[in-house]
Scaffold this motif. Sequence first.
Motif, PDB file in Angstrom:
ATOM      1  N   SER A  37       0.843  -1.197   0.000  1.00 22.63           N
ATOM      2  CA  SER A  37       0.000   0.000   0.000  1.00 22.63           C
ATOM      3  C   SER A  37       0.876   1.244   0.000  1.00 22.63           C
ATOM      4  O   SER A  37       1.958   1.262   0.585  1.00 22.63           O
ATOM      5  CB  SER A  37      -0.930   0.007   1.214  1.00 22.63           C
ATOM      6  N   PRO A  38       0.420   2.324  -0.640  1.00 20.13           N
ATOM      7  CA  PRO A  38       1.263   3.522  -0.713  1.00 20.13           C
ATOM      8  C   PRO A  38       1.443   4.235   0.619  1.00 20.13           C
ATOM      9  O   PRO A  38       2.474   4.846   0.861  1.00 20.13           O
ATOM     10  CB  PRO A  38       0.532   4.420  -1.712  1.00 20.13           C
ATOM     11  N   SER A  39       0.460   4.150   1.503  1.00 24.48           N
ATOM     12  CA  SER A  39       0.566   4.903   2.757  1.00 24.48           C
ATOM     13  C   SER A  39       1.086   4.059   3.916  1.00 24.48           C
ATOM     14  O   SER A  39       1.535   4.606   4.919  1.00 24.48           O
ATOM     15  CB  SER A  39      -0.799   5.469   3.133  1.00 24.48           C
ATOM     16  N   LEU A  40       1.019   2.760   3.813  1.00 23.22           N
ATOM     17  CA  LEU A  40       1.434   1.836   4.882  1.00 23.22           C
ATOM     18  C   LEU A  40       0.723   2.101   6.202  1.00 23.22           C
ATOM     19  O   LEU A  40       1.245   1.811   7.273  1.00 23.22           O
ATOM     20  CB  LEU A  40       2.950   1.878   5.085  1.00 23.22           C
ATOM     21  N   SER A  41      -0.489   2.671   6.134  1.00 24.91           N
ATOM     22  CA  SER A  41      -1.272   2.876   7.346  1.00 24.91           C
ATOM     23  C   SER A  41      -2.734   2.602   7.035  1.00 24.91           C
ATOM     24  O   SER A  41      -3.188   2.756   5.901  1.00 24.91           O
ATOM     25  CB  SER A  41      -1.104   4.303   7.868  1.00 24.91           C
ATOM     26  N   LEU A  42      -3.467   2.216   8.056  1.00 24.50           N
ATOM     27  CA  LEU A  42      -4.895   1.950   7.899  1.00 24.50           C
ATOM     28  C   LEU A  42      -5.688   3.237   8.061  1.00 24.50           C
ATOM     29  O   LEU A  42      -5.287   4.129   8.811  1.00 24.50           O
ATOM     30  CB  LEU A  42      -5.358   0.938   8.952  1.00 24.50           C
ATOM     31  N   PRO A  43      -6.831   3.364   7.372  1.00 27.42           N
ATOM     32  CA  PRO A  43      -7.665   4.554   7.593  1.00 27.42           C
ATOM     33  C   PRO A  43      -8.313   4.499   8.974  1.00 27.42           C
ATOM     34  O   PRO A  43      -8.484   3.424   9.563  1.00 27.42           O
ATOM     35  CB  PRO A  43      -8.717   4.462   6.489  1.00 27.42           C
ATOM     36  N   GLU A  44      -8.657   5.680   9.479  1.00 31.04           N
ATOM     37  CA  GLU A  44      -9.266   5.725  10.810  1.00 31.04           C
ATOM     38  C   GLU A  44     -10.640   5.077  10.809  1.00 31.04           C
ATOM     39  O   GLU A  44     -11.023   4.400  11.746  1.00 31.04           O
ATOM     40  CB  GLU A  44      -9.403   7.180  11.289  1.00 31.04           C
ATOM     41  N   SER A  45     -11.411   5.284   9.728  1.00 33.92           N
ATOM     42  CA  SER A  45     -12.739   4.699   9.640  1.00 33.92           C
ATOM     43  C   SER A  45     -13.084   4.500   8.171  1.00 33.92           C
ATOM     44  O   SER A  45     -12.407   5.014   7.277  1.00 33.92           O
ATOM     45  CB  SER A  45     -13.774   5.615  10.298  1.00 33.92           C
ATOM     46  N   PHE A  46     -14.151   3.769   7.920  1.00 33.91           N
ATOM     47  CA  PHE A  46     -14.580   3.555   6.538  1.00 33.91           C
ATOM     48  C   PHE A  46     -15.052   4.856   5.910  1.00 33.91           C
ATOM     49  O   PHE A  46     -14.834   5.097   4.731  1.00 33.91           O
ATOM     50  CB  PHE A  46     -15.692   2.504   6.485  1.00 33.91           C
ATOM     51  N   SER A  48     -13.881   7.881   6.460  1.00 33.43           N
ATOM     52  CA  SER A  48     -12.732   8.676   6.028  1.00 33.43           C
ATOM     53  C   SER A  48     -12.077   8.061   4.797  1.00 33.43           C
ATOM     54  O   SER A  48     -11.586   8.779   3.921  1.00 33.43           O
ATOM     55  CB  SER A  48     -11.709   8.809   7.152  1.00 33.43           C
ATOM     56  N   TYR A  49     -12.088   6.750   4.696  1.00 33.64           N
ATOM     57  CA  TYR A  49     -11.566   6.086   3.494  1.00 33.64           C
ATOM     58  C   TYR A  49     -12.427   6.439   2.282  1.00 33.64           C
ATOM     59  O   TYR A  49     -11.926   6.728   1.210  1.00 33.64           O
ATOM     60  CB  TYR A  49     -11.538   4.577   3.702  1.00 33.64           C
ATOM     61  N   ARG A  50     -13.731   6.456   2.476  1.00 31.66           N
ATOM     62  CA  ARG A  50     -14.663   6.720   1.379  1.00 31.66           C
ATOM     63  C   ARG A  50     -14.491   8.145   0.842  1.00 31.66           C
ATOM     64  O   ARG A  50     -14.704   8.395  -0.327  1.00 31.66           O
ATOM     65  CB  ARG A  50     -16.082   6.490   1.892  1.00 31.66           C
ATOM     66  N   GLN A  51     -14.099   9.072   1.699  1.00 32.06           N
ATOM     67  CA  GLN A  51     -13.890  10.452   1.263  1.00 32.06           C
ATOM     68  C   GLN A  51     -12.725  10.558   0.282  1.00 32.06           C
ATOM     69  O   GLN A  51     -12.733  11.394  -0.611  1.00 32.06           O
ATOM     70  CB  GLN A  51     -13.624  11.361   2.469  1.00 32.06           C
ATOM     71  N   LYS A  52     -11.710   9.707   0.443  1.00 31.36           N
ATOM     72  CA  LYS A  52     -10.523   9.792  -0.399  1.00 31.36           C
ATOM     73  C   LYS A  52     -10.507   8.759  -1.519  1.00 31.36           C
ATOM     74  O   LYS A  52      -9.670   8.820  -2.405  1.00 31.36           O
ATOM     75  CB  LYS A  52      -9.276   9.602   0.461  1.00 31.36           C
ATOM     76  N   ALA A  53     -11.427   7.795  -1.499  1.00 33.55           N
ATOM     77  CA  ALA A  53     -11.400   6.709  -2.473  1.00 33.55           C
ATOM     78  C   ALA A  53     -11.818   7.187  -3.854  1.00 33.55           C
ATOM     79  O   ALA A  53     -12.615   8.106  -3.994  1.00 33.55           O
ATOM     80  CB  ALA A  53     -12.326   5.583  -2.015  1.00 33.55           C
ATOM     81  N   GLN A  54     -11.277   6.509  -4.877  1.00 32.77           N
ATOM     82  CA  GLN A  54     -11.635   6.829  -6.252  1.00 32.77           C
ATOM     83  C   GLN A  54     -11.910   5.537  -6.996  1.00 32.77           C
ATOM     84  O   GLN A  54     -11.174   4.567  -6.854  1.00 32.77           O
ATOM     85  CB  GLN A  54     -10.510   7.576  -6.958  1.00 32.77           C
TER      86      GLN A  54
END
Length: 119
Positions: A37-46, A48-54
């Motif tokens: 993974s490019p960030s090597l970290s997990l998102p805080e919540s789904f 917050s992930y959905r806000q940045k997902a494409q």
Amino acid sequence: MNATKQLLQHRQPMIRFLGKRTTPSKIDHTPHAHPASPSLSLPESFASYRQKAQQHGPLNQTNQFSTGIGSKSGASLGPVEAGRGTFFDRSELPARFQRTPWTKAEIDAIESGGASLFA
């Protein structure tokens, strides 16, 4: 005949295991990021992930006037034309490369399963 029994009687597996089977005493089941993974970290919540997902463009578009390609109609993007030497359909090719029409004899042979060729 019992030839199969005799053949299988002396069969030995090709793989060899060293030592007896043991399971690890402690297994870490905590979630972690994928090594690639490019960030090597997990998102805080789904959320917050959905806000940045494409996926086929940004997912977090809130208005219809955004600049993403998914917000525009196909007609507004302009005409789609094949480049030089490329074709979208086989019917656009020169006549020697187009599909040849089926003859009546070929249609009859296919419909009869080939039996009409020998009858």
